[in-house]
Scaffold this motif. Structure first.
Motif, PDB file in Angstrom:
ATOM      1  N   LEU A 279       0.835  -1.203   0.000  1.00 46.37           N
ATOM      2  CA  LEU A 279       0.000   0.000   0.000  1.00 46.37           C
ATOM      3  C   LEU A 279       0.871   1.254   0.000  1.00 46.37           C
ATOM      4  N   GLY A 280       0.264   2.393  -0.236  1.00 44.02           N
ATOM      5  CA  GLY A 280       0.990   3.659  -0.276  1.00 44.02           C
ATOM      6  C   GLY A 280       1.723   3.983   1.015  1.00 44.02           C
ATOM      7  N   CYS A 281       1.219   3.499   2.132  1.00 42.27           N
ATOM      8  CA  CYS A 281       1.853   3.743   3.438  1.00 42.27           C
ATOM      9  C   CYS A 281       3.084   2.867   3.652  1.00 42.27           C
ATOM     10  N   GLY A 282       3.274   1.866   2.767  1.00 46.38           N
ATOM     11  CA  GLY A 282       4.440   0.986   2.880  1.00 46.38           C
ATOM     12  C   GLY A 282       4.142  -0.371   3.488  1.00 46.38           C
ATOM     13  N   HIS A 283       2.981  -0.568   4.071  1.00 45.53           N
ATOM     14  CA  HIS A 283       2.651  -1.865   4.652  1.00 45.53           C
ATOM     15  C   HIS A 283       2.366  -2.886   3.560  1.00 45.53           C
ATOM     16  N   GLU A 284       2.788  -4.131   3.801  1.00 44.99           N
ATOM     17  CA  GLU A 284       2.655  -5.193   2.817  1.00 44.99           C
ATOM     18  C   GLU A 284       1.836  -6.355   3.358  1.00 44.99           C
ATOM     19  N   TYR A 285       1.135  -7.020   2.450  1.00 48.51           N
ATOM     20  CA  TYR A 285       0.259  -8.146   2.775  1.00 48.51           C
ATOM     21  C   TYR A 285       0.250  -9.100   1.587  1.00 48.51           C
ATOM     22  N   HIS A 286      -0.229 -10.337   1.796  1.00 48.45           N
ATOM     23  CA  HIS A 286      -0.483 -11.189   0.631  1.00 48.45           C
ATOM     24  C   HIS A 286      -1.402 -10.403  -0.295  1.00 48.45           C
ATOM     25  N   ALA A 287      -1.136 -10.443  -1.595  1.00 46.27           N
ATOM     26  CA  ALA A 287      -1.935  -9.661  -2.548  1.00 46.27           C
ATOM     27  C   ALA A 287      -3.412 -10.042  -2.461  1.00 46.27           C
ATOM     28  N   ASP A 288      -3.717 -11.325  -2.372  1.00 49.53           N
ATOM     29  CA  ASP A 288      -5.123 -11.746  -2.289  1.00 49.53           C
ATOM     30  C   ASP A 288      -5.780 -11.273  -0.994  1.00 49.53           C
ATOM     31  N   CYS A 289      -5.034 -11.293   0.101  1.00 47.13           N
ATOM     32  CA  CYS A 289      -5.582 -10.851   1.390  1.00 47.13           C
ATOM     33  C   CYS A 289      -5.929  -9.364   1.348  1.00 47.13           C
ATOM     34  N   ILE A 290      -5.008  -8.547   0.836  1.00 39.33           N
ATOM     35  CA  ILE A 290      -5.264  -7.105   0.849  1.00 39.33           C
ATOM     36  C   ILE A 290      -6.332  -6.733  -0.174  1.00 39.33           C
ATOM     37  N   LYS A 291      -6.418  -7.462  -1.275  1.00 35.78           N
ATOM     38  CA  LYS A 291      -7.491  -7.196  -2.238  1.00 35.78           C
ATOM     39  C   LYS A 291      -8.846  -7.439  -1.593  1.00 35.78           C
ATOM     40  N   THR A 292      -8.974  -8.558  -0.902  1.00 33.48           N
ATOM     41  CA  THR A 292     -10.233  -8.872  -0.216  1.00 33.48           C
ATOM     42  C   THR A 292     -10.547  -7.813   0.833  1.00 33.48           C
ATOM     43  N   TRP A 293      -9.548  -7.405   1.598  1.00 37.67           N
ATOM     44  CA  TRP A 293      -9.718  -6.368   2.623  1.00 37.67           C
ATOM     45  C   TRP A 293     -10.209  -5.061   2.010  1.00 37.67           C
ATOM     46  N   LEU A 294      -9.542  -4.638   0.921  1.00 37.74           N
ATOM     47  CA  LEU A 294      -9.862  -3.349   0.305  1.00 37.74           C
ATOM     48  C   LEU A 294     -11.236  -3.331  -0.367  1.00 37.74           C
ATOM     49  N   LEU A 295     -11.761  -4.480  -0.699  1.00 35.12           N
ATOM     50  CA  LEU A 295     -13.123  -4.534  -1.223  1.00 35.12           C
ATOM     51  C   LEU A 295     -14.134  -4.166  -0.138  1.00 35.12           C
ATOM     52  N   GLU A 296     -13.761  -4.371   1.126  1.00 37.53           N
ATOM     53  CA  GLU A 296     -14.634  -4.081   2.261  1.00 37.53           C
ATOM     54  C   GLU A 296     -14.318  -2.757   2.954  1.00 37.53           C
ATOM     55  N   LYS A 297     -13.017  -2.423   3.040  1.00 34.86           N
ATOM     56  CA  LYS A 297     -12.585  -1.241   3.800  1.00 34.86           C
ATOM     57  C   LYS A 297     -11.517  -0.496   3.031  1.00 34.86           C
ATOM     58  N   ASN A 298     -11.652   0.805   2.949  1.00 34.01           N
ATOM     59  CA  ASN A 298     -10.727   1.646   2.204  1.00 34.01           C
ATOM     60  C   ASN A 298      -9.639   2.231   3.109  1.00 34.01           C
ATOM     61  N   VAL A 299      -9.028   1.386   3.930  1.00 31.91           N
ATOM     62  CA  VAL A 299      -7.944   1.810   4.816  1.00 31.91           C
ATOM     63  C   VAL A 299      -6.934   0.679   4.994  1.00 31.91           C
ATOM     64  N   CYS A 300      -5.705   1.040   5.364  1.00 29.36           N
ATOM     65  CA  CYS A 300      -4.692   0.042   5.692  1.00 29.36           C
ATOM     66  C   CYS A 300      -5.091  -0.652   6.992  1.00 29.36           C
TER      67      CYS A 300
END
Length: 80
Positions: A51-72
């Motif tokens: 993400l823009g803030c520099g935090h990293e996650y499994h791509a599939d995990c963060i995609k699923t997260w971002l579909l629900e919440k627009n924050v790190c």
């Protein structure tokens, strides 16, 4: 009442998410890197989303997260 989604569209996520391929550390004394969403260690050649803030996650995990919440998930900054 009910469920309110504050997430991003799949198109926005696909266009904005920076990814990399994880290369395992040669130093076995280091703490393993984990995805804080699923709590699993990153494995060699897995796709990691950053993400823009520099935090990293499994791509599939963060995609699923971002579909629900627009924050790190860690710092609550906007992702892009």
């Amino acid at each position: 009442m009910g469920r309110v989604s504050t997430g991003l569209s799949e198109e926005t996520i696909a266009n904005q998410l920076n990814t990399r391929t994880h290369i395992s550390s040669a130093n076995q004394n280091e703490e393993p890197e984990i995805c804080v969403i699923c709590q699993a260690e990153y494995e060699k050649n897995e796709t990691i989303g950053r993400l823009g803030c520099g935090h990293e996650y499994h791509a599939d995990c963060i995609k699923t997260w971002l579909l629900e919440k627009n924050v790190c998930p860690i710092c609550k900054a906007t992702p892009f």
